[in-house]
Scaffold this active site. Structure first.
Site, PDB file in Angstrom:
ATOM      1  N   SER A 154       0.850  -1.197   0.000  1.00  0.00           N
ATOM      2  CA  SER A 154       0.000   0.000   0.000  1.00  0.00           C
ATOM      3  C   SER A 154       0.879   1.237   0.000  1.00  0.00           C
ATOM      4  O   SER A 154       1.994   1.216   0.548  1.00  0.00           O
ATOM      5  CB  SER A 154      -0.888   0.013   1.249  1.00  0.00           C
ATOM      6  OG  SER A 154      -1.555   1.251   1.392  1.00  0.00           O
ATOM      7  N   TYR A 160      -1.735   0.786  10.553  1.00  0.00           N
ATOM      8  CA  TYR A 160      -1.851   0.152   9.242  1.00  0.00           C
ATOM      9  C   TYR A 160      -0.653   0.508   8.366  1.00  0.00           C
ATOM     10  O   TYR A 160      -0.064  -0.358   7.710  1.00  0.00           O
ATOM     11  CB  TYR A 160      -3.155   0.574   8.573  1.00  0.00           C
ATOM     12  CG  TYR A 160      -3.340  -0.009   7.187  1.00  0.00           C
ATOM     13  CD1 TYR A 160      -3.722  -1.329   7.018  1.00  0.00           C
ATOM     14  CD2 TYR A 160      -3.126   0.766   6.046  1.00  0.00           C
ATOM     15  CE1 TYR A 160      -3.888  -1.875   5.743  1.00  0.00           C
ATOM     16  CE2 TYR A 160      -3.295   0.240   4.776  1.00  0.00           C
ATOM     17  CZ  TYR A 160      -3.675  -1.083   4.633  1.00  0.00           C
ATOM     18  OH  TYR A 160      -3.826  -1.613   3.374  1.00  0.00           O
TER      19      TYR A 160
END
Length: 241
Positions: free
Chosen positions: A134, A147
Site C-alpha cells: 500500500s 496500518y
C-alpha cells in the site's frame, strides 16, 4: 492466491484468466466466502478453483497448506499475496489489542505466508510473487499509523526477498495501490487518486508482463509519494488523512 477472498486479488486473477486460461487455488480463512469467490472465478477454459481454509495467524499450518495448494495444482508460476486488515485509524490506538492484531496479521501472518510461498517457488524452479502492499507503507501518516507501519514492514520484507531471490528465478512484484473502493474501505472518505480493484488488476498484470518489480495504482501515485517522502517532518505531520 493467498487471501482468497480479497476483491483486488480476485480482480487480478480475473485479468490473468482473461489473457490465458489458468488453474487457481484460493487460500483464506472463511470457507463460505472462498466458495463464493471460487464461483466468481469460474470461466470458460478454467477449472473450478481449489479452495483451502487457512487463517493468516495459523503460522504453524502455513507450510502445510501452501504445500497442499502447490501439490494439487501441480506447481504454480504466480502467487498473489493479498492478506491484510485495516484496523482502527488514527495515531495512538484506543484499542491497543486491536492494533497488535493488525500488526500480527499484516506483518507476522502475511510475512510468514510470503516466505513460505517464496520457498515453494524456489523449490519449483522459479515464478512470480505478487505482494499487495500500500502507499500507506511509504511513509506512515499520523492519520493511519498502525496500518501504515504494518504495510511498511511487509513491503520491506517483499522488496528484500525480491533482491535476495533474483538469481533463484523468483521475481517479487510489490503492488502499492492507494485508496481502492472495496469492502474494507466502505464508509471511508475516498482519498485523492482513488481507484477500483479492476484498475489495480490491470496495472499489476501489465507489470508482470513487462517484468516490473514495483507498480503503483494509480501510476501517478508514484510521483505524489515521492513528494510526500521529501516533505519536512513539521509539514508532513500536519497531514491527517
Amino acid at each position: 492466491m493467498l487471501g482468497g477472498t480479497s476483491e483486488i486479488a480476485i480482480a487480478i486473477v480475473r485479468e490473468l484468466q482473461r489473457r490465458a486460461p489458468r488453474e487457481v487455488a484460493l487460500v483464506g480463512r472463511d470457507a463460505g466466502a472462498l466458495a463464493r469467490a471460487a464461483e466468481e472465478l469460474q470461466a470458460p477454459g478454467c477449472q473450478a478453483p481449489i479452495t483451502l481454509v487457512l487463517d493468516a495467524l495459523q503460522t504453524d499450518r502455513h507450510a502445510e497448506v501452501i504445500g497442499e495448494a502447490f501439490d494439487r495444482l501441480g506447481g504454480a508460476d504466480i502467487v498473489v499475496l493479498a492478506v491484510g486488515v485495516l484496523g482502527e485509524r488514527g495515531g495512538l490506538p484506543e484499542d491497543i489489542g486491536g492494533a497488535v492484531e493488525v500488526l500480527r496479521v499484516n506483518v507476522v501472518g502475511a510475512g510468514s505466508l510470503l516466505v513460505h510461498a517464496a520457498q515453494r517457488l524456489c523449490d519449483g524452479g522459479g515464478g512470480a510473487l505478487v505482494v499487495l502492499s500500500s502507499v500507506a507503507g511509504e511513509r506512515p501518516r499520523a492519520g493511519n499509523v498502525v496500518y501504515g507501519a504494518s504495510k511498511a514492514g511487509l513491503d520491506a520484507l517483499a522488496q528484500g526477498l525480491g533482491d535476495a531471490l533474483h538469481d533463484e528465478g523468483v521475481r517479487v512484484l510489490v503492488a502499492r495501490p492507494g485508496f481502492v473502493h472495496t469492502r474494507m474501505t466502505r464508509g471511508l472518505d475516498p482519498a485523492p487518486l482513488s481507484t477500483t480493484p479492476e484498475a489495480v488488476a490491470g496495472v499489476v498484470v501489465n507489470g508482470l508482463e513487462r517484468g516490473a518489480r514495483t507498480v503503483w495504482a494509480t501510476p501517478s501515485l508514484r510521483w505524489l509519494m515521492l513528494v510526500m517522502r521529501m516533505l519536512p517532518r513539521p509539514i508532513f505531520r500536519r497531514i491527517k488523512q
